[in-house]
Design a protein around this motif. Structure first.
Motif, PDB file in Angstrom:
ATOM      1  N   MET A  34       0.836  -1.202   0.000  1.00  0.00           N
ATOM      2  CA  MET A  34       0.000   0.000   0.000  1.00  0.00           C
ATOM      3  C   MET A  34       0.872   1.254   0.000  1.00  0.00           C
ATOM      4  O   MET A  34       0.568   2.220  -0.714  1.00  0.00           O
ATOM      5  CB  MET A  34      -0.932   0.011   1.217  1.00  0.00           C
ATOM      6  N   GLU A  35       1.924   1.245   0.766  1.00  0.00           N
ATOM      7  CA  GLU A  35       2.835   2.393   0.781  1.00  0.00           C
ATOM      8  C   GLU A  35       3.415   2.635  -0.605  1.00  0.00           C
ATOM      9  O   GLU A  35       3.480   3.770  -1.076  1.00  0.00           O
ATOM     10  CB  GLU A  35       3.960   2.155   1.788  1.00  0.00           C
ATOM     11  N   THR A  36       3.809   1.563  -1.280  1.00  0.00           N
ATOM     12  CA  THR A  36       4.343   1.676  -2.638  1.00  0.00           C
ATOM     13  C   THR A  36       3.280   2.231  -3.584  1.00  0.00           C
ATOM     14  O   THR A  36       3.564   3.103  -4.407  1.00  0.00           O
ATOM     15  CB  THR A  36       4.838   0.297  -3.134  1.00  0.00           C
ATOM     16  N   TYR A  37       2.045   1.749  -3.457  1.00  0.00           N
ATOM     17  CA  TYR A  37       0.957   2.247  -4.297  1.00  0.00           C
ATOM     18  C   TYR A  37       0.732   3.746  -4.057  1.00  0.00           C
ATOM     19  O   TYR A  37       0.608   4.522  -5.004  1.00  0.00           O
ATOM     20  CB  TYR A  37      -0.342   1.474  -4.046  1.00  0.00           C
ATOM     21  N   LEU A  38       0.650   4.135  -2.801  1.00  0.00           N
ATOM     22  CA  LEU A  38       0.361   5.535  -2.463  1.00  0.00           C
ATOM     23  C   LEU A  38       1.460   6.487  -2.927  1.00  0.00           C
ATOM     24  O   LEU A  38       1.191   7.649  -3.210  1.00  0.00           O
ATOM     25  CB  LEU A  38       0.122   5.675  -0.958  1.00  0.00           C
ATOM     26  N   LYS A  39       2.680   5.985  -3.045  1.00  0.00           N
ATOM     27  CA  LYS A  39       3.788   6.789  -3.571  1.00  0.00           C
ATOM     28  C   LYS A  39       3.736   6.864  -5.096  1.00  0.00           C
ATOM     29  O   LYS A  39       4.534   7.563  -5.716  1.00  0.00           O
ATOM     30  CB  LYS A  39       5.136   6.185  -3.166  1.00  0.00           C
ATOM     31  N   GLY A  40       2.840   6.102  -5.718  1.00  0.00           N
ATOM     32  CA  GLY A  40       2.748   6.061  -7.171  1.00  0.00           C
ATOM     33  C   GLY A  40       3.792   5.178  -7.810  1.00  0.00           C
ATOM     34  O   GLY A  40       4.065   5.280  -9.005  1.00  0.00           O
ATOM     35  N   GLU A  41       4.368   4.270  -7.014  1.00  0.00           N
ATOM     36  CA  GLU A  41       5.464   3.427  -7.486  1.00  0.00           C
ATOM     37  C   GLU A  41       5.079   1.978  -7.759  1.00  0.00           C
ATOM     38  O   GLU A  41       5.905   1.194  -8.210  1.00  0.00           O
ATOM     39  CB  GLU A  41       6.620   3.467  -6.491  1.00  0.00           C
ATOM     40  N   LEU A  42       3.833   1.604  -7.469  1.00  0.00           N
ATOM     41  CA  LEU A  42       3.426   0.221  -7.701  1.00  0.00           C
ATOM     42  C   LEU A  42       3.156   0.014  -9.179  1.00  0.00           C
ATOM     43  O   LEU A  42       2.404   0.764  -9.796  1.00  0.00           O
ATOM     44  CB  LEU A  42       2.168  -0.114  -6.885  1.00  0.00           C
ATOM     45  N   LYS A  43       3.788  -0.980  -9.750  1.00  0.00           N
ATOM     46  CA  LYS A  43       3.620  -1.301 -11.166  1.00  0.00           C
ATOM     47  C   LYS A  43       2.925  -2.656 -11.287  1.00  0.00           C
ATOM     48  O   LYS A  43       3.289  -3.607 -10.617  1.00  0.00           O
ATOM     49  CB  LYS A  43       4.978  -1.383 -11.869  1.00  0.00           C
ATOM     50  N   SER A  44       1.947  -2.714 -12.146  1.00  0.00           N
ATOM     51  CA  SER A  44       1.273  -3.973 -12.415  1.00  0.00           C
ATOM     52  C   SER A  44       2.039  -4.739 -13.485  1.00  0.00           C
ATOM     53  O   SER A  44       2.441  -4.159 -14.492  1.00  0.00           O
ATOM     54  CB  SER A  44      -0.157  -3.714 -12.896  1.00  0.00           C
ATOM     55  N   THR A  45       2.204  -6.019 -13.267  1.00  0.00           N
ATOM     56  CA  THR A  45       2.874  -6.847 -14.269  1.00  0.00           C
ATOM     57  C   THR A  45       1.908  -7.216 -15.391  1.00  0.00           C
ATOM     58  O   THR A  45       2.342  -7.628 -16.459  1.00  0.00           O
ATOM     59  CB  THR A  45       3.428  -8.140 -13.653  1.00  0.00           C
ATOM     60  N   GLY A  46       0.604  -7.116 -15.113  1.00  0.00           N
ATOM     61  CA  GLY A  46      -0.391  -7.504 -16.102  1.00  0.00           C
ATOM     62  C   GLY A  46      -0.508  -9.003 -16.261  1.00  0.00           C
ATOM     63  O   GLY A  46      -1.246  -9.496 -17.104  1.00  0.00           O
ATOM     64  N   ALA A  47       0.232  -9.746 -15.423  1.00  0.00           N
ATOM     65  CA  ALA A  47       0.271 -11.198 -15.539  1.00  0.00           C
ATOM     66  C   ALA A  47      -1.092 -11.808 -15.270  1.00  0.00           C
ATOM     67  O   ALA A  47      -1.851 -11.366 -14.412  1.00  0.00           O
ATOM     68  CB  ALA A  47       1.289 -11.775 -14.566  1.00  0.00           C
ATOM     69  N   ILE A  48      -1.389 -12.828 -16.013  1.00  0.00           N
ATOM     70  CA  ILE A  48      -2.636 -13.577 -15.875  1.00  0.00           C
ATOM     71  C   ILE A  48      -2.299 -14.944 -15.315  1.00  0.00           C
ATOM     72  O   ILE A  48      -1.370 -15.593 -15.768  1.00  0.00           O
ATOM     73  CB  ILE A  48      -3.304 -13.714 -17.259  1.00  0.00           C
ATOM     74  N   CYS A  49      -3.066 -15.346 -14.291  1.00  0.00           N
ATOM     75  CA  CYS A  49      -2.819 -16.698 -13.753  1.00  0.00           C
ATOM     76  C   CYS A  49      -4.063 -17.536 -13.881  1.00  0.00           C
ATOM     77  O   CYS A  49      -5.120 -17.045 -14.189  1.00  0.00           O
ATOM     78  CB  CYS A  49      -2.372 -16.621 -12.300  1.00  0.00           C
TER      79      CYS A  49
END
Length: 104
Positions: free
Chosen positions: A89-104
């Motif tokens: 959540m901290e990473t997301y709130l900093k705008g640093e969370l990246k989605s891999t787009g991976a599908i499982c």
């Protein structure tokens, strides 16, 4: 804004549909709420989290159908997240969370 994080214990769950619960973070009040997973049935969880008011969902892994259903509801999906719920959540709130787009 409400952000839902699929979790297992205090870590981000790597299998969205099978998580034990969702940590719901309210960015306005800075408060967390824990909501039990109502069960893994295809297509149910996107509606469940949308009804709670989530506008962002974070998980380690998620299937294509769930990602498509969330996107269809205007809910942003981040997959590939790893670590504790608080760290992610901290990473997301900093705008640093990246989605891999991976599908499982």
């Amino acid at each position: 804004m409400l952000i839902g994080v699929a979790k297992e214990g205090n870590t981000v769950c790597q299998h969205f549909g099978h998580c034990e619960s969702f940590a719901i973070y309210n960015t306005d009040t800075k408060e967390w709420k824990n909501v039990a997973n109502p069960g893994h049935e295809p297509g149910v969880l996107p509606g469940f989290l949308a009804d709670l008011g989530a506008t962002v969902v974070i998980s380690g892994g998620m299937g294509k159908m769930a990602q498509d259903l969330f996107n269809g509801k205007g809910i942003q999906v981040f997959v590939g997240a790893q670590g504790t719920v608080e760290e992610v959540m901290e990473t997301y709130l900093k705008g640093e969370l990246k989605s891999t787009g991976a599908i499982c």
